[in-house]
Design an enzyme around this catalytic site. Structure first.
Site, PDB file in Angstrom:
ATOM      1  N   ASP A   2      -0.931   2.991  -0.174  1.00 29.78           N
ATOM      2  CA  ASP A   2      -2.225   3.521  -0.572  1.00 29.78           C
ATOM      3  C   ASP A   2      -2.102   4.890  -1.238  1.00 29.78           C
ATOM      4  O   ASP A   2      -1.255   5.692  -0.835  1.00 29.78           O
ATOM      5  CB  ASP A   2      -3.081   3.664   0.692  1.00 29.78           C
ATOM      6  CG  ASP A   2      -4.506   3.270   0.431  1.00 29.78           C
ATOM      7  OD1 ASP A   2      -4.783   2.791  -0.676  1.00 29.78           O
ATOM      8  OD2 ASP A   2      -5.334   3.463   1.324  1.00 29.78           O
ATOM      9  N   GLY A   3      -2.948   5.136  -2.229  1.00 31.28           N
ATOM     10  CA  GLY A   3      -3.047   6.483  -2.770  1.00 31.28           C
ATOM     11  C   GLY A   3      -2.664   6.638  -4.230  1.00 31.28           C
ATOM     12  O   GLY A   3      -2.687   7.751  -4.757  1.00 31.28           O
ATOM     13  N   ASN A   4      -2.337   5.527  -4.907  1.00 32.85           N
ATOM     14  CA  ASN A   4      -1.965   5.628  -6.323  1.00 32.85           C
ATOM     15  C   ASN A   4      -3.103   6.210  -7.157  1.00 32.85           C
ATOM     16  O   ASN A   4      -2.895   7.087  -8.005  1.00 32.85           O
ATOM     17  CB  ASN A   4      -1.603   4.253  -6.897  1.00 32.85           C
ATOM     18  CG  ASN A   4      -0.327   3.686  -6.311  1.00 32.85           C
ATOM     19  OD1 ASN A   4       0.361   4.365  -5.569  1.00 32.85           O
ATOM     20  ND2 ASN A   4      -0.023   2.445  -6.635  1.00 32.85           N
ATOM     21  N   ARG A   6      -5.683   8.049  -6.175  1.00 32.33           N
ATOM     22  CA  ARG A   6      -5.950   9.463  -5.843  1.00 32.33           C
ATOM     23  C   ARG A   6      -4.884  10.377  -6.419  1.00 32.33           C
ATOM     24  O   ARG A   6      -5.168  11.486  -6.852  1.00 32.33           O
ATOM     25  CB  ARG A   6      -6.060   9.633  -4.321  1.00 32.33           C
ATOM     26  CG  ARG A   6      -7.463   9.360  -3.802  1.00 32.33           C
ATOM     27  CD  ARG A   6      -7.482   9.125  -2.333  1.00 32.33           C
ATOM     28  NE  ARG A   6      -7.017   7.776  -2.016  1.00 32.33           N
ATOM     29  CZ  ARG A   6      -6.817   7.325  -0.793  1.00 32.33           C
ATOM     30  NH1 ARG A   6      -7.037   8.127   0.237  1.00 32.33           N
ATOM     31  NH2 ARG A   6      -6.427   6.087  -0.587  1.00 32.33           N
ATOM     32  N   HIS A  19      -0.436   4.141 -10.602  1.00 30.52           N
ATOM     33  CA  HIS A  19       0.252   2.883 -10.289  1.00 30.52           C
ATOM     34  C   HIS A  19       1.689   2.912 -10.824  1.00 30.52           C
ATOM     35  O   HIS A  19       2.613   2.429 -10.178  1.00 30.52           O
ATOM     36  CB  HIS A  19      -0.523   1.701 -10.861  1.00 30.52           C
ATOM     37  CG  HIS A  19      -1.833   1.455 -10.162  1.00 30.52           C
ATOM     38  ND1 HIS A  19      -1.945   1.436  -8.793  1.00 30.52           N
ATOM     39  CD2 HIS A  19      -3.092   1.240 -10.644  1.00 30.52           C
ATOM     40  CE1 HIS A  19      -3.210   1.203  -8.454  1.00 30.52           C
ATOM     41  NE2 HIS A  19      -3.923   1.093  -9.562  1.00 30.52           N
ATOM     42  N   SER A  47      -4.200  -7.275  -2.535  1.00 28.78           N
ATOM     43  CA  SER A  47      -4.901  -7.966  -1.445  1.00 28.78           C
ATOM     44  C   SER A  47      -5.916  -8.952  -2.011  1.00 28.78           C
ATOM     45  O   SER A  47      -6.298  -8.876  -3.192  1.00 28.78           O
ATOM     46  CB  SER A  47      -5.607  -6.948  -0.548  1.00 28.78           C
ATOM     47  OG  SER A  47      -6.755  -6.453  -1.202  1.00 28.78           O
ATOM     48  N   LEU A 113      18.577  -7.011   2.573  1.00 20.36           N
ATOM     49  CA  LEU A 113      17.172  -6.715   2.872  1.00 20.36           C
ATOM     50  C   LEU A 113      16.254  -7.851   2.424  1.00 20.36           C
ATOM     51  O   LEU A 113      16.331  -8.298   1.280  1.00 20.36           O
ATOM     52  CB  LEU A 113      16.765  -5.430   2.135  1.00 20.36           C
ATOM     53  CG  LEU A 113      15.277  -5.072   2.158  1.00 20.36           C
ATOM     54  CD1 LEU A 113      14.873  -4.534   3.525  1.00 20.36           C
ATOM     55  CD2 LEU A 113      14.940  -4.055   1.076  1.00 20.36           C
ATOM     56  N   GLU A 183       4.279  -0.613  15.938  1.00 25.53           N
ATOM     57  CA  GLU A 183       3.916   0.805  16.044  1.00 25.53           C
ATOM     58  C   GLU A 183       3.299   1.211  14.706  1.00 25.53           C
ATOM     59  O   GLU A 183       3.802   0.843  13.635  1.00 25.53           O
ATOM     60  CB  GLU A 183       5.168   1.649  16.316  1.00 25.53           C
ATOM     61  CG  GLU A 183       5.781   1.403  17.670  1.00 25.53           C
ATOM     62  CD  GLU A 183       4.872   1.825  18.828  1.00 25.53           C
ATOM     63  OE1 GLU A 183       4.149   2.822  18.696  1.00 25.53           O
ATOM     64  OE2 GLU A 183       4.884   1.128  19.860  1.00 25.53           O
TER      65      GLU A 183
HETATM   66  C1  FPP Z   1      -2.726   1.341  -3.789  1.00 27.10           C
HETATM   67  O1  FPP Z   1      -3.305   2.424  -4.447  1.00 27.10           O
HETATM   68  C2  FPP Z   1      -1.956   0.524  -4.697  1.00 27.10           C
HETATM   69  C3  FPP Z   1      -2.241  -0.760  -5.008  1.00 27.10           C
HETATM   70  C4  FPP Z   1      -3.390  -1.484  -4.402  1.00 27.10           C
HETATM   71  C5  FPP Z   1      -1.454  -1.533  -5.993  1.00 27.10           C
HETATM   72  C6  FPP Z   1       0.045  -1.481  -5.869  1.00 27.10           C
HETATM   73  C7  FPP Z   1       0.636  -2.468  -6.800  1.00 27.10           C
HETATM   74  C8  FPP Z   1       1.326  -2.175  -7.921  1.00 27.10           C
HETATM   75  C9  FPP Z   1       1.655  -0.783  -8.319  1.00 27.10           C
HETATM   76  C10 FPP Z   1       1.759  -3.289  -8.833  1.00 27.10           C
HETATM   77  C11 FPP Z   1       3.226  -3.450  -8.913  1.00 27.10           C
HETATM   78  C12 FPP Z   1       3.735  -4.064  -7.667  1.00 27.10           C
HETATM   79  C13 FPP Z   1       5.045  -4.198  -7.365  1.00 27.10           C
HETATM   80  C14 FPP Z   1       5.426  -4.763  -6.054  1.00 27.10           C
HETATM   81  C15 FPP Z   1       6.127  -3.783  -8.283  1.00 27.10           C
HETATM   82  P1  FPP Z   1      -4.878   2.484  -4.691  1.00 27.10           P
HETATM   83  O2  FPP Z   1      -5.160   2.020  -6.070  1.00 27.10           O
HETATM   84  O3  FPP Z   1      -5.596   1.734  -3.624  1.00 27.10           O
HETATM   85  O4  FPP Z   1      -5.092   4.024  -4.584  1.00 27.10           O
HETATM   86  P2  FPP Z   1      -6.394   4.808  -4.095  1.00 27.10           P
HETATM   87  O5  FPP Z   1      -6.695   4.312  -2.709  1.00 27.10           O
HETATM   88  O6  FPP Z   1      -5.967   6.227  -4.132  1.00 27.10           O
HETATM   89  O7  FPP Z   1      -7.485   4.483  -5.076  1.00 27.10           O
END
Ligand code: FPP
Length: 216
Positions: A2-4, A6, A19, A47, A113, A183
Site C-alpha cells: 500500500d502507498g504507491n 500517496r 506504481h 484485488s 522462493l 503475526e
Molecule cells: C497499492 O498502492 C498498489 C497497488 C494496488 C498496485 C500494485 C501493483 C502494481 C504496481 C502492478 C505491477 C505488479 C507486479 C507484481 C509487478 P495504492 O495505489 O493503493 O496506493 P495509495 O493507497 O497510496 O493510493
C-alpha cells in the site's frame, strides 16, 4: 503493497509514478526475500475491489505487470524463484494472461522462493471458489486440511508474517483463511520507500513475538 498513490501525491506526481516506483520495490524485496531464505512471499498486486479504479490506472497496472515479467523473468528464474498466481485471471486481457501463464510455466520446476502474486484476488472470492470446487468433487465433510487444499495457496504453509505498509490497520480481503494465526506487522512506510532493511526489521520484530496459537 500500500502507498504507491500517496508516494506520488507527496511529490505532486501522477499516481503512475508511484506504481512505477512500487515495481522497483517489488524487484528489491523479491531479491531480498530470496537471499534471506524466505520460502514463500505473497504480493497483493490487484484485488477484486481494484476494478473500481479508473480504467486508465488499471491499464497502467497491467502494463507494469507485463513489463515486470518480461524484464525480470530470466533473472528471477536464475534465482530459483517459482511463480504462482493467486486469483482469477479470466477477466484480465489475453496479452497479460499469456505472459503470466508463460512465466508460471517457465518457473514451475524451480525450487527457490515461491513468489505468489495475488491478481484479481479477494479472499472471499477464493473461499467461494474453493467451496464450489469441493462440491464438484462431492466433498460433504470438509476438514481444515481439505479446505486449505482447495485454496489458491494449496500445498503452501500459512503465512507466518503479514506486512502492511503505509500505516493501514486493515486486512482488505487478503488471505482471510490462511492468516488465522499470522503475526501482523504494520509500518508507516509507503510501499515505494520500503527497503530490504525494512523487511529485516519486520522479521526481527516477528522473531520477538511469542506465538501461542491459542495455547498457553
Ligand atoms: C497499492 O498502492 C498498489 C497497488 C494496488 C498496485 C500494485 C501493483 C502494481 C504496481 C502492478 C505491477 C505488479 C507486479 C507484481 C509487478 P495504492 O495505489 O493503493 O496506493 P495509495 O493507497 O497510496 O493510493
Amino acid at each position: 503493497m500500500d502507498g504507491n498513490g500517496r508516494w506520488a501525491k507527496k511529490r505532486s506526481l501522477p499516481r503512475a509514478f508511484g506504481h512505477k516506483q512500487g515495481v522497483k520495490t517489488i524487484k528489491n524485496i523479491v531479491r531480498a526475500a530470496s537471499s534471506l531464505g524466505i520460502k514463500v512471499l505473497t504480493l497483493y498486486a490487484f484485488s477484486t475491489e481494484n476494478w473500481k479504479r479508473p480504467q486508465s490506472e488499471i491499464k497502467i497496472l497491467f502494463s507494469l505487470l507485463r513489463q515486470f515479467i518480461k524484464k525480470e523473468l530470466k533473472d528471477l528464474s536464475s534465482l530459483g524463484v517459482k511463480l504462482r498466481i493467486l486469483g482469477d485471471l479470466s477477466k484480465f486481457p489475453e496479452t497479460v494472461r499469456i505472459e503470466v501463464e508463460n512465466a508460471r510455466k517457465t518457473t514451475s520446476q524451480n525450487t527457490g522462493l515461491e513468489l505468489n502474486i495475488a491478481l484479481n484476488y479477494g479472499a472471499r472470492q477464493e473461499l467461494i471458489h474453493a467451496f464450489k470446487e469441493m462440491s464438484k468433487h462431492g466433498i460433504k465433510k470438509p476438514t481444515e486440511e481439505i479446505v486449505s487444499s482447495f485454496l489458491y495457496t494449496a500445498g503452501q504453509s500459512d503465512p507466518d508474517l503479514l506486512i502492511r505498509t503505509s500505516g493501514e490497520f486493515r486486512i482488505s480481503n487478503f488471505l482471510l483463511w490462511q492468516i488465522a494465526y499470522s503475526e501482523i506487522y504494520v509500518t508507516g512506510k509507503l510501499w515505494p520507500d520500503f527497503t530490504q532493511r525494512d523487511l529485516e526489521i519486520a522479521i526481527s520484530e516477528f522473531q520477538k513475538r511469542e506465538r501461542r496459537f491459542g495455547g498457553l
